[in-house]
Design a protein around this motif. Structure first.
Motif, short mmCIF file in Angstrom:
data_model
loop_
_atom_site.label_atom_id
_atom_site.label_comp_id
_atom_site.label_asym_id
_atom_site.label_seq_id
_atom_site.Cartn_x
_atom_site.Cartn_y
_atom_site.Cartn_z
N THR A 92 0.79 -1.17 0.04
CA THR A 92 0.11 0.01 -0.16
C THR A 92 0.95 1.30 0.01
O THR A 92 1.94 1.33 0.96
N ALA A 93 0.75 2.15 -0.89
CA ALA A 93 1.55 3.18 -0.92
C ALA A 93 0.99 4.35 -2.03
O ALA A 93 0.05 3.96 -2.88
N VAL A 94 1.45 5.29 -2.31
CA VAL A 94 1.30 6.31 -3.29
C VAL A 94 2.26 5.96 -4.29
O VAL A 94 3.60 5.94 -4.14
N TYR A 95 2.02 5.66 -5.48
CA TYR A 95 2.99 5.34 -6.49
C TYR A 95 2.97 6.29 -7.71
O TYR A 95 2.16 7.02 -7.98
N TYR A 96 4.31 6.68 -7.85
CA TYR A 96 4.53 7.84 -8.85
C TYR A 96 5.23 7.54 -9.97
O TYR A 96 6.27 6.64 -9.76
N CYS A 97 5.06 8.06 -11.08
CA CYS A 97 6.03 7.82 -12.31
C CYS A 97 6.68 8.97 -12.26
O CYS A 97 6.39 10.11 -12.00
N ALA A 98 8.02 8.84 -12.81
CA ALA A 98 8.93 9.96 -12.79
C ALA A 98 9.99 9.69 -14.01
O ALA A 98 10.26 8.58 -14.57
N THR A 99 10.79 10.85 -14.31
CA THR A 99 11.73 10.77 -15.34
C THR A 99 13.07 10.62 -14.48
O THR A 99 13.29 11.75 -13.60
N TRP A 100 13.93 9.92 -14.60
CA TRP A 100 15.41 9.85 -14.22
C TRP A 100 16.25 10.55 -15.40
O TRP A 100 16.20 10.17 -16.48
N SER A 105 21.63 13.22 -12.47
CA SER A 105 21.46 12.02 -11.83
C SER A 105 20.41 12.37 -10.67
O SER A 105 20.77 12.20 -9.47
N ASP A 106 19.43 12.91 -11.01
CA ASP A 106 18.34 13.02 -10.21
C ASP A 106 17.13 12.94 -10.95
O ASP A 106 16.93 12.83 -12.35
N PHE A 107 15.81 12.66 -10.18
CA PHE A 107 14.59 12.84 -10.71
C PHE A 107 14.08 14.34 -11.55
O PHE A 107 14.28 15.17 -10.64
N GLY A 108 13.57 14.10 -12.75
CA GLY A 108 12.91 15.45 -13.12
C GLY A 108 11.80 15.57 -13.06
O GLY A 108 11.30 16.22 -12.12
N SER A 109 10.91 15.09 -13.83
CA SER A 109 9.44 15.36 -13.91
C SER A 109 8.65 14.19 -13.18
O SER A 109 9.24 13.06 -13.21
N TRP A 110 7.75 14.49 -12.72
CA TRP A 110 7.06 13.52 -11.80
C TRP A 110 5.45 13.62 -12.11
O TRP A 110 4.96 14.66 -12.46
N GLY A 111 4.76 12.34 -12.09
CA GLY A 111 3.68 12.58 -12.00
C GLY A 111 2.84 12.80 -10.67
O GLY A 111 3.51 13.11 -9.71
N GLN A 112 1.56 13.01 -10.78
CA GLN A 112 0.78 13.47 -9.28
C GLN A 112 0.82 12.44 -8.29
O GLN A 112 0.58 12.87 -7.19
N GLY A 113 1.03 11.36 -8.94
CA GLY A 113 1.03 10.18 -7.86
C GLY A 113 -0.42 9.83 -7.86
O GLY A 113 -1.46 10.17 -7.90
#
Length: 120
Positions: A92-100, A105-113
């Motif tokens: 159980t969690a909030v799941y996010y998609c994102a760009t690496w 060396s970091d995450f750039g764009s994120w979905g709202q979750g």
């Protein structure tokens, strides 16, 4: 800057498979600039990287989740997907998609979750 949007069921029963899709807009899903990634945050805990898929379709998984995780993509639909098998309430969690972003060396764009609850 790409935009990301997660979609999928908010409730999954224990032992079943969790399936989520991330739709990409504002950029190419085949660009080599990013690895398309899934990250989750269980309640009261920190962010956990689950895995990524690269421009050539190569996949990378967290060792702790590798046996249960599969990430794939549909370039024609500009989507990438997460499947997590044999879920338990601990998933159980909030799941996010994102760009690496490799260059930073970091995450750039994120979905709202999207909240996914594992419960019978």
């Amino acid at each position: 800057q790409v935009q990301l949007q997660e979609s999928g069921p908010g409730l999954v029963k224990p032992s079943q498979m969790l399936s989520l899709t991330c739709t990409v807009s504002g950029g190419s899903i085949t660009t080599s600039r990013y690895r398309w990634s899934w990250i989750r945050q269980p309640p009261g805990k920190g962010l956990e990287w689950m895995g990524s898929i690269g421009a050539d379709g190569s996949t990378y998984y967290s060792p702790s989740l590798k046996s249960r995780t599969s990430i794939s993509r549909d370039t024609s639909k500009k989507e990438f997907s997460l499947q997590l098998s044999s879920v338990t309430p601990e998933d159980t969690a909030v799941y996010y998609c994102a760009t690496w972003v490799g260059t930073t060396s970091d995450f750039g764009s994120w979905g709202q979750g999207t909240q996914v609850t594992v419960s019978s």
